[in-house]
Motif scaffolding. Structure first.
Motif, PDB file in Angstrom:
ATOM      1  N   ILE A 150      -4.811  -4.089  -6.823  1.00 40.76           N
ATOM      2  CA  ILE A 150      -5.113  -3.421  -5.760  1.00 40.76           C
ATOM      3  C   ILE A 150      -6.353  -3.470  -4.513  1.00 40.76           C
ATOM      4  CG2 ILE A 150      -5.289  -1.012  -5.517  1.00 40.76           C
ATOM      5  CD1 ILE A 150      -4.415   0.055  -7.881  1.00 40.76           C
ATOM      6  N   GLN A 151      -7.072  -4.337  -4.776  1.00 40.06           N
ATOM      7  CA  GLN A 151      -8.012  -4.856  -4.133  1.00 40.06           C
ATOM      8  C   GLN A 151      -7.638  -5.957  -3.642  1.00 40.06           C
ATOM      9  OE1 GLN A 151     -10.946  -6.790  -6.489  1.00 40.06           O
ATOM     10  NE2 GLN A 151     -12.606  -6.328  -4.352  1.00 40.06           N
ATOM     11  N   VAL A 166       0.891  -0.780   0.104  1.00 39.04           N
ATOM     12  CA  VAL A 166       0.084   0.069  -0.152  1.00 39.04           C
ATOM     13  C   VAL A 166       0.466   1.511   0.147  1.00 39.04           C
ATOM     14  CG1 VAL A 166      -1.386   1.101   1.306  1.00 39.04           C
ATOM     15  CG2 VAL A 166      -2.272  -1.410   1.338  1.00 39.04           C
ATOM     16  N   ILE A 223       2.208   1.732  -3.573  1.00 36.30           N
ATOM     17  CA  ILE A 223       1.277   2.215  -4.466  1.00 36.30           C
ATOM     18  C   ILE A 223       1.261   4.032  -3.740  1.00 36.30           C
ATOM     19  CG2 ILE A 223      -1.205   2.491  -4.763  1.00 36.30           C
ATOM     20  CD1 ILE A 223      -0.858  -0.709  -3.972  1.00 36.30           C
ATOM     21  N   GLN A 224       1.205   4.370  -2.788  1.00 38.21           N
ATOM     22  CA  GLN A 224       0.789   5.780  -2.300  1.00 38.21           C
ATOM     23  C   GLN A 224       1.892   6.470  -3.018  1.00 38.21           C
ATOM     24  OE1 GLN A 224       0.727   5.304   2.483  1.00 38.21           O
ATOM     25  NE2 GLN A 224      -1.822   5.115   1.871  1.00 38.21           N
ATOM     26  N   GLN A 256       0.010   4.469 -13.687  1.00 38.17           N
ATOM     27  CA  GLN A 256      -1.126   2.398 -13.237  1.00 38.17           C
ATOM     28  C   GLN A 256      -1.834   1.747 -14.123  1.00 38.17           C
ATOM     29  OE1 GLN A 256      -1.096   2.694  -8.244  1.00 38.17           O
ATOM     30  NE2 GLN A 256       0.576   4.254  -8.544  1.00 38.17           N
ATOM     31  N   THR A 257      -2.772   0.902 -13.274  1.00 40.35           N
ATOM     32  CA  THR A 257      -3.562  -0.260 -13.402  1.00 40.35           C
ATOM     33  C   THR A 257      -4.623  -1.191 -12.498  1.00 40.35           C
ATOM     34  OG1 THR A 257      -1.944  -2.193 -14.345  1.00 40.35           O
ATOM     35  CG2 THR A 257      -2.877  -0.332 -16.350  1.00 40.35           C
ATOM     36  N   ASN A 258      -4.814  -1.885 -12.388  1.00 47.37           N
ATOM     37  CA  ASN A 258      -5.644  -2.541 -11.150  1.00 47.37           C
ATOM     38  C   ASN A 258      -4.811  -3.037 -11.061  1.00 47.37           C
ATOM     39  OD1 ASN A 258      -7.431  -3.050  -8.877  1.00 47.37           O
ATOM     40  ND2 ASN A 258      -8.020  -4.361  -9.938  1.00 47.37           N
ATOM     41  N   ILE A 314      -5.198  -4.103  -1.112  1.00 47.47           N
ATOM     42  CA  ILE A 314      -6.059  -3.451   0.344  1.00 47.47           C
ATOM     43  C   ILE A 314      -6.918  -4.367   1.539  1.00 47.47           C
ATOM     44  CG2 ILE A 314      -5.799  -1.419  -0.599  1.00 47.47           C
ATOM     45  CD1 ILE A 314      -8.730  -1.080  -1.218  1.00 47.47           C
ATOM     46  N   SER A 315      -7.858  -5.319   0.775  1.00 48.59           N
ATOM     47  CA  SER A 315      -8.184  -7.023   1.288  1.00 48.59           C
ATOM     48  C   SER A 315      -7.840  -7.607   2.859  1.00 48.59           C
ATOM     49  CB  SER A 315      -9.147  -7.576   0.090  1.00 48.59           C
ATOM     50  OG  SER A 315      -9.591  -6.632  -0.258  1.00 48.59           O
TER      51      SER A 315
END
Lengths: 425, 425
Positions: free
Chosen positions: A161-162, A131, A134-135, A142-144, A165-166
């Motif tokens: 990314i999902q 994370v 990415i920040q 960027q893509t997913n 973050i999960s």
């Protein structure tokens, strides 16, 4: 809107009477970052070159610093070598390094298309590290989906990314990444990259060197540009003109770009005329009606030849035709050609027989069967041979094959006619 | 790999001798979810239909439940109406609702291309809410950019996942979203959607109803499919055949798909033959050398006509030609045609004069100038007129325009010849 600025620049450069003042006014009226973005939307090199000539090295360096490295590289490739070196001295160190790396690749390969400004994760990172990575990547494309490497920067997988973050904050990326990753090496042709992205519905194609080290990514919007460009190029070449933005070019330039194919047409046309005139005695021995059926025989041969060559060119572009299928492609196209030849040979042959006499009918029918068959043969085999020899098949597939088939159909037609009207008499 | 299964299915369906056992074996040997995914990679409807006929409603419902709603809708559209209804009774309620909604749109519009299974954020959400929304959307198609609506589901902007995870947890989405959002309504043609995505480098195109309510998104991989399909369609139509996967179709089907254009060629060819024969007296009065120059005059007219029509068709497809530019497009193409006509009229005219006599030279030169000019006129104006009338310009731009130009060039040539060789004598 950067697209509007790009359109405006293109219009100014390609106006029938070019106005340098208009270009200067336009460039001075907007912020450099808008020019940098607009330049990325400009697909035609002519406009970019004209803009390049207008700005000094200092301003150009500012522009390049504002662009992603792949776009900056493409832009600098259009400038003279000394300008390019001068600009690379002035840009930020990181930009210069990226561009020097990217310059090593051919523009139409994966290496030439990729951007080096992307986010990659490491297998041994935790989700929390990921994370933060990415920040921290503010400028990167960027893509997913994010690509994952081992500690040696070798590409090993991807994740979303999902997923990141999960996942629990201390979970390692290695534990939730996917490992069935599709990638290309830097030397792969851009057309093959587009085919891969299309086939596997990828949001970004990772690019590695021969050793599997991740060097960059190609995002889908660049793939879209490549596909659109390659399709336009094929379409234009098939019709005998080479251009990317035909409508914004001057009349003189458009005539010049069609010239090679027109010269082929005229050259082969003069040969056709010469051979035609050798058959004067056959026409005199037979009848002038032999002549009246020449255009329809040539039109059918030309039509079938273009159909075959277009299918082959597009089949190669979309990947439907590959080495394993060559024999099948040729044989089935010949079967199609023979079927069409027999069908229309009968129709037009009967018409000729009814209008004049059975002998003319027989000549016309036989000429159409063999002319159409031969045309489908040249239309299929010549583009395939070109492709095998590394020549773009679309270059020969249009006017050249049509002119060749004009010649073949005429020769076949009058050879049969001289057999029937001269030798058999 | 789903792509390999798709390839295998396509090969089985299109084998010269179709084997039902091979299809059954293939379908039984893999898990339903693999079939569902493979079906999404299959672009040709024939294969999909053959698979549909093989599975019963129960299995089909399972497959549809496993697919994104837009793909499920496309698949069911190929089934008979009663099967479609039966399947909709059996699938999950949400799937059925999505598919009933999507069925209302034409397949080649934004509504027909979009997926309803996507993540949208609300302006009044906090960043923490947004993260939870993303985590919760397991099946949805996701890109790095997420669209944002107001409380009434009206599209108001977009933001990136990066922005969301970088924002303080209690910050509202409204405070860091971008508001300059590009979107299309459900009735927009898919070709225009592709142009928009290409022009603005979008990762996904949001689709709204006429009231601005966000109904779905079209992701870039679907745009890629659309662009590739539309380019193939144009290329094939220009050469006079209609097909998507020509190489995997049977010979009979391939002959049939070329038939309309071949019939046009033969029909117009017979008219050319008839008109040609009306000029018998001119040929007798002049010389047989008049005849020998017919192919080169027709080849030049044909070539220039195809160049013009291809530029127009591709220009419409890429958006370079629009209503504002029509006059300029026509006038500049005519200027190109006139230049080419004069240039090659002089070359071939001199050749004819040198080989035979100045009178023949004059006839050939004048015929090429006016024939090429007329050919560039029909090649430009007919596709533009088609487009204006809602007919796909690529349909007429290939063999039809070539056949028409054959006719025009022949008529012009012999009209001039009869003036010079009959009337002036």
């Amino acid at each position: 809107m950067p697209q509007d600025l790009a359109d405006k620049l293109r219009e100014i450069i390609h106006a029938e009477t070019f106005s340098r003042t208009a270009l200067v006014d336009c460039l001075d009226s907007v912020h450099p970052i808008d020019i940098a973005v607009a330049l990325q939307y400009l697909a035609d090199e002519e406009t970019k070159k004209a803009v390049l000539e207008r700005v000094d090295e200092e301003r150009l360096a500012d522009l390049v610093d504002l662009m992603p490295p792949d776009e900056g590289t493409d832009l600098l490739e259009l400038a003279p070598d000394e300008v390019e070196e001068e600009v690379l001295e002035r840009v930020e160190d990181e930009t210069a390094q990226d561009i020097r790396e990217l310059r090593r690749y051919e523009p139409d390969t994966a290496g030439g298309q990729m951007t080096t400004d992307f986010v990659a994760l490491r297998e041994d990172m935790t989700a929390a590290d990921a994370v933060r990575t990415i920040q921290g990547a503010v400028d990167a494309e960027q893509t997913n989906w994010l690509h994952v490497t081992d500690p040696n920067e070798r590409l090993t997988g991807y994740t979303s990314i999902q997923k990141i973050i999960s996942a629990p904050a201390d979970r390692r990326v290695a534990d939730f990444m996917y490992r069935d990753v599709q990638s290309v090496t830097t030397d792969v042709d851009q057309e093959d990259v587009a085919q891969l992205a299309d086939r596997y519905n990828l949001q970004a194609v990772p690019v590695t060197n021969q050793g599997g080290i991740l060097k960059g990514i190609i995002t889908l919007d660049d793939v879209l540009d490549v596909m659109s460009e390659e399709a336009s190029e094929d379409i234009y070449l098939l019709s005998g003109t080479q251009s990317i933005h035909p409508m914004s070019e001057s009349v003189r330039r458009r005539v010049l770009k069609r010239m090679p194919w027109l010269l082929v047409t005229v050259g082969m046309g003069l040969v056709v005329m010469f051979i035609y005139s050798r058959y004067e005695s056959v026409i005199t021995a037979g009848s002038l009606w032999l002549v009246f059926f020449v255009p329809i025989v040539q039109a059918l041969g030309g039509n079938v030849g273009i159909q075959s060559s277009t299918l082959v060119v597009r089949g190669i572009a979309t990947g439907e035709i590959n080495h394993g299928r060559l024999r099948r492609v040729i044989l089935s196209e010949l079967a199609v050609g023979l079927t069409i030849g027999i069908l229309f040979g009968l129709i037009v042959g009967f018409a000729a027989g009814a209008i004049q006499n059975p002998k003319l009918g027989a000549v016309v029918a036989l000429a159409i069967v063999s002319g159409v068959l031969m045309s489908s043969f040249t239309g299929t085999v010549i583009p395939l041979l070109c492709n095998r020899c590394g020549v773009d098949p679309a270059i020969t597939a249009g006017p050249f094959i049509t002119a060749l088939n004009d010649l073949i159909c005429l020769t076949i037609y009058f050879s049969i006619a001289s057999l029937v009207f001269v030798w058999l008499m």
